[in-house]
Design a protein around this motif. Structure first.
Motif, PDB file in Angstrom:
ATOM      1  N   ARG A 277       0.661  -1.201  -0.066  1.00  0.00           N
ATOM      2  CA  ARG A 277       0.070   0.099   0.083  1.00  0.00           C
ATOM      3  C   ARG A 277       0.961   1.144   0.064  1.00  0.00           C
ATOM      4  O   ARG A 277       0.933   2.110  -0.925  1.00  0.00           O
ATOM      5  CB  ARG A 277      -0.997  -0.184   1.345  1.00  0.00           C
ATOM      6  CG  ARG A 277      -2.031   1.292   1.011  1.00  0.00           C
ATOM      7  CD  ARG A 277      -2.898   1.251   2.502  1.00  0.00           C
ATOM      8  NE  ARG A 277      -3.654   0.040   2.606  1.00  0.00           N
ATOM      9  CZ  ARG A 277      -4.718  -0.415   2.162  1.00  0.00           C
ATOM     10  NH1 ARG A 277      -5.146   0.520   1.466  1.00  0.00           N
ATOM     11  NH2 ARG A 277      -5.459  -1.568   2.481  1.00  0.00           N
ATOM     12  N   THR A 306      -3.584 -10.750  -3.483  1.00  0.00           N
ATOM     13  CA  THR A 306      -4.575  -9.721  -4.012  1.00  0.00           C
ATOM     14  C   THR A 306      -4.597  -8.466  -2.956  1.00  0.00           C
ATOM     15  O   THR A 306      -3.804  -8.064  -2.377  1.00  0.00           O
ATOM     16  CB  THR A 306      -5.755 -10.538  -3.895  1.00  0.00           C
ATOM     17  OG1 THR A 306      -6.366 -10.592  -2.448  1.00  0.00           O
ATOM     18  CG2 THR A 306      -5.870 -11.726  -4.566  1.00  0.00           C
ATOM     19  N   ALA A 307      -5.714  -7.593  -3.243  1.00  0.00           N
ATOM     20  CA  ALA A 307      -5.847  -6.361  -2.472  1.00  0.00           C
ATOM     21  C   ALA A 307      -5.989  -6.859  -1.073  1.00  0.00           C
ATOM     22  O   ALA A 307      -5.924  -5.764  -0.483  1.00  0.00           O
ATOM     23  CB  ALA A 307      -7.219  -5.600  -3.151  1.00  0.00           C
ATOM     24  N   GLU A 308      -6.594  -7.869  -0.601  1.00  0.00           N
ATOM     25  CA  GLU A 308      -6.549  -7.841   0.751  1.00  0.00           C
ATOM     26  C   GLU A 308      -5.213  -8.203   1.352  1.00  0.00           C
ATOM     27  O   GLU A 308      -5.176  -8.164   2.850  1.00  0.00           O
ATOM     28  CB  GLU A 308      -7.533  -9.253   1.063  1.00  0.00           C
ATOM     29  CG  GLU A 308      -7.020 -10.686   0.707  1.00  0.00           C
ATOM     30  CD  GLU A 308      -7.748 -11.820   0.945  1.00  0.00           C
ATOM     31  OE1 GLU A 308      -7.711 -12.174   2.229  1.00  0.00           O
ATOM     32  OE2 GLU A 308      -8.423 -12.306   0.052  1.00  0.00           O
ATOM     33  N   HIS A 309      -4.004  -8.195   0.551  1.00  0.00           N
ATOM     34  CA  HIS A 309      -2.779  -8.409   1.421  1.00  0.00           C
ATOM     35  C   HIS A 309      -2.144  -7.045   1.300  1.00  0.00           C
ATOM     36  O   HIS A 309      -0.690  -6.964   1.369  1.00  0.00           O
ATOM     37  CB  HIS A 309      -1.905  -9.541   0.698  1.00  0.00           C
ATOM     38  CG  HIS A 309      -2.700 -10.832   0.570  1.00  0.00           C
ATOM     39  ND1 HIS A 309      -3.505 -11.316  -0.430  1.00  0.00           N
ATOM     40  CD2 HIS A 309      -2.863 -11.672   1.613  1.00  0.00           C
ATOM     41  CE1 HIS A 309      -4.053 -12.313  -0.309  1.00  0.00           C
ATOM     42  NE2 HIS A 309      -3.731 -12.782   0.795  1.00  0.00           N
ATOM     43  N   HIS A 418      -7.271 -17.725  -5.487  1.00  0.00           N
ATOM     44  CA  HIS A 418      -7.822 -16.610  -5.432  1.00  0.00           C
ATOM     45  C   HIS A 418      -9.118 -16.251  -6.402  1.00  0.00           C
ATOM     46  O   HIS A 418      -9.775 -15.414  -6.341  1.00  0.00           O
ATOM     47  CB  HIS A 418      -6.824 -15.531  -5.332  1.00  0.00           C
ATOM     48  CG  HIS A 418      -5.970 -15.557  -4.156  1.00  0.00           C
ATOM     49  ND1 HIS A 418      -6.681 -15.467  -2.994  1.00  0.00           N
ATOM     50  CD2 HIS A 418      -4.653 -15.618  -4.083  1.00  0.00           C
ATOM     51  CE1 HIS A 418      -5.236 -15.697  -2.137  1.00  0.00           C
ATOM     52  NE2 HIS A 418      -4.299 -15.903  -2.945  1.00  0.00           N
TER      53      HIS A 418
END
Lengths: 450, 282
Positions: A277, A306-309, A418
């Protein structure tokens, strides 16, 4: 994407970016000895060879916590310590400059801009392990890097930093710049040794490990470019200084390479533990009008995330805990226009092409993986293809001499985990219809969601 | 000049001079066989590919069978069995570059040059030959999509820029790498890979723009590593003394051999920075 978050490093007083390896890259003629020395270059060499014993250099590197920057993260000082000094054979240092893991693009700019940093590290590392011959095995496909290395080595000889009786200390070292010839597998350390011996680059069975029987069956240390280039900083400023950056078990500064669908891709040198991020913010965000879909933390051989990481600290431990590997910090970023099936197929074709053919599971397995993935990309997948992929991966993983086969399975199993729906869609709809390929390219017309 | 003649001219024999260089490559290493990869690069620098004659020469120099040398030559993708043109154009189509546009660039070039993968343009009088190939990840992902010409970087390509690039190459116009020197021929490039420097190391920038993004952001914000030991006046004095010492030693040893000599650039091969290469470091 607009994000803010606090740095996650263990030392909040440390700056978010810490250019050391890349500090000189903006200087004119940074590749020359004159410019390198203006910034204190080769001071560490003087300190190391004049004021320290080889054991002290080794201890300093051990205490710094430096871990291998080529992907595996093995402690560098410990690796050096495995060299049996009582072995009567010559000791060798081999630098692995065969950068070719898809997504990895850090050693190439380092050697192009600061070849002397590597040369200084080579001398210090060779001194620490009592080697009198070192080799820089650089991939042949980066011609200008080869030129810069050749010249830096020649300049170091002229300055008395290489050759006989270096700096009048009695220490001798010869360094050879050796260009490879196009084989990803030669980035694997034992394959690299076979290649450097003038053979086909095929991995060796271990044990014996290279520390005991490496080049010419003699004790050999093989280190990545960035690992070796980190050594002058440690010797010059001390282990404590180095270890003040990074996280508890992942010390120091590293190059993070951002590529793909970010506005300003490039190299970002930061303490270990920064998050994707934060890095994407520094790279200007995901390209206009798009959002993150998936990414690799350390090249194509590391399972995709993915975006959750996004907030996983990018150090060896945390990325491992998230189900992937830090690898070479080759952060390939893909937005929502990208077909996962297409991306994974292309990586798999790469592994099939680069499999050296020695071990059956890898040689045959990657072929079968490609066949199956091609069907799925074309929307002609058959019932049971996803299970077949998983089963093939299960039969490749851990069943070959080296990690190439293992790496080949990583993108597939993680992508199915995923994005299983996209593989299922491959039973009836081509990937290029689901994700028109032109929309992913940099020369696609500015896309704003309709 | 007929096409037939032009092909003959392109494959000069492995001369005694080349043989001597093959032997010299072997002397760089504790064991001469380690020189086989650079030797095969040298063969390509002379003949534009790895020929049967080149394989025999390497085998002879190293005391190996031709089968052993062939086994090595066929393992590595940079060694070509068919003649490579004046310029080898490699389009990266590994995932990242492919997605960013490499696939489209490769398709456009195949169409424009009327060749398939790993094929060479038909010889035409007055035009240079190009061999087109798709290549694997070339460690320049932050400059995607990337095209390589004789293994020099051509960053940030589009289908249109790539067409212009190959047209310029075919017509013999000077082309500069976005992060390197003037593009030389395939054979000249292979000679450098064999370990014989061409004096072009000083051309091109220190780094391209993408390589500098992090550094410039750090400089803008005043970020950096914690303060370390600073070089002292004594360090500087020592550095000067070391340089004097090296110069004195070089004079004393002038004319003597040294394995180092084979690695050294020819003296006096400094070049000015390449002007206006676009991505130049500021």
């Amino acid at each position: 994407m607009s994000t803010t978050s606090e740095p996650t490093t263990q030392h909040p007083e440390i700056d978010p970016l810490t250019p050391v390896l890349s500090a000189d890259w903006g200087e004119k003629r940074s590749w020359t000895r004159a410019v390198y020395e203006t910034g204190g270059g080769y001071d560490a060499l003087r300190r190391g060879l004049r004021e320290m014993t080889p054991e002290q250099v080794l201890t300093e590197v051990k205490e710094s916590g430096l871990r291998g920057r080529g992907g595996a993260g093995f402690p560098t000082g410990m690796k050096w310590g495995f060299i049996p000094q009582e072995n009567p054979n010559p000791k060798y240092l081999v630098v692995n400059a065969d950068e070719s893991e898809p997504g990895t693009c850090k050693d190439t700019p380092l050697m192009m801009a600061s070849p002397h940093l590597l040369v200084e590290g080579v001398i210090l590392a060779s001194y620490a392990i009592n080697a009198h011959h070192a080799f820089i095995y650089v991939r042949g496909e980066i011609l200008h890097v080869v030129r810069r290395l050749q010249q830096a080595v020649a300049e170091a000889y002229e300055a008395g930093y290489l050759g006989r009786d270096i700096l009048g200390t009695g220490y001798d070292l010869e360094v050879v710049v050796h260009a490879g010839a196009g084989a990803y597998i030669c980035g694997e350390e034992t394959a690299l040794l076979d290649s450097l011996e003038g053979r086909r680059g095929q991995p060796r069975l271990r044990p014996p490990f290279p520390a005991v029987a490496g080049l010419y069956a003699s004790p050999t240390v093989i280190n990545n470019v960035e690992s070796i280039a980190s050594v002058p900083g440690i010797v010059r400023h001390g282990a404590e200084w180095f270890a003040s950056m990074g996280t508890e078990k992942s010390k120091g500064y590293v190059l993070y390479s951002l590529s793909g669908h970010v506005r300003e891709p490039g190299q970002f040198e930061a303490p270990l533990g920064i998050t994707l991020r934060e890095l994407i913010d520094m790279a200007g965000g995901i390209r206009e009008g798009h959002e993150l879909k998936f990414w690799t933390p350390g090249g194509s051989s590391t399972p995709i995330l993915t975006a959750e990481h996004l907030d996983v600290p990018l150090d060896y431990e945390a990325v491992g805990a998230a189900g992937s590997m830090l690898g070479t910090r080759a952060l390939q970023v893909f937005d929502e226009t990208t077909s996962v099936v297409r991306a994974v197929l292309r990586w798999t074709e790469f592994y099939k092409h680069e499999s050296c053919g020695k071990c059956t599971p890898c040689r045959e397995g990657t072929w079968w993986l490609v066949q199956t993935l091609k069907r799925l990309e074309a929307g002609q997948g058959e019932e049971g293809d996803i299970e077949k992929l998983v089963d093939l991966c299960d039969n490749i993983l851990g069943r070959s001499f080296c990690a190439l086969g293992d790496g080949a399975t990583s993108p597939i199993t993680s992508a199915i985990e995923h994005f299983r729906g996209e593989f299922e869609a491959g039973m009836h709809t081509p990937a290029w219809e689901l994700f028109p390929y032109r929309a992913s390219s940099v020369f696609a017309p500015e896309v704003t969601p309709a | 000049m007929t096409q037939q003649q032009s092909r003959q001219v392109q494959t000069p024999p492995i001369s005694e001079d080349v043989r001597a260089e093959l032997v010299e490559i072997g002397t760089r290493y504790p064991q001469a066989r380690s020189g086989l990869l650079p030797m095969l690069h040298l063969v390509q620098s002379v003949q534009g590919r790895v020929t049967a004659e080149g394989i025999e020469a390497c085998a002879e120099v190293l005391g190996l069978s031709t089968a052993e040398v062939s086994g090595v030559a066929t393992f590595y993708t940079m060694y070509k069995r068919r003649p490579v043109g004046d310029y080898h154009v490699g389009v990266c189509t590994n995932t990242l570059c492919a997605v960013m546009g490499g696939d489209e660039i490769f398709e456009r070039l195949k169409d424009h040059l009327d060749v398939g993968n790993d094929e060479t343009t038909e010889p035409v009088d007055g035009l240079k030959d190009i061999t087109l190939e798709h290549v694997e990840c070339n460690a320049a992902c932050d400059y995607a999509p990337v095209v390589m010409v004789n293994w020099e970087f051509m960053d940030h390509q589009t289908p249109e820029s790539a067409v212009q690039l190959v047209d310029d190459l075919r017509q013999g116009n000077e082309v500069r790498s976005t992060r390197g020197p003037r593009i030389c021929t395939f054979r000249q490039a292979e000679r450098v890979l064999a370990g014989f420097p061409d004096g072009l190391a000083d051309e091109g920038p220190s780094a391209g723009i993408a390589s500098l993004n992090g550094l410039q952001l750090a400089q803008l914000n005043g970020w950096g590593p914690p303060p370390g030991r600073v070089g002292t006046d004594a360090d500087r004095a020592q550095a000067v003394a070391d340089q004097d010492r090296a110069a004195a030693q070089a004079t004393a040893e002038d004319g003597q051999e040294g394995a180092a000599a084979t690695q050294a650039s020819p003296a006096g091969t400094k070049h000015d920075d390449a002007p206006g290469t676009g991505d130049e470091a500021q």
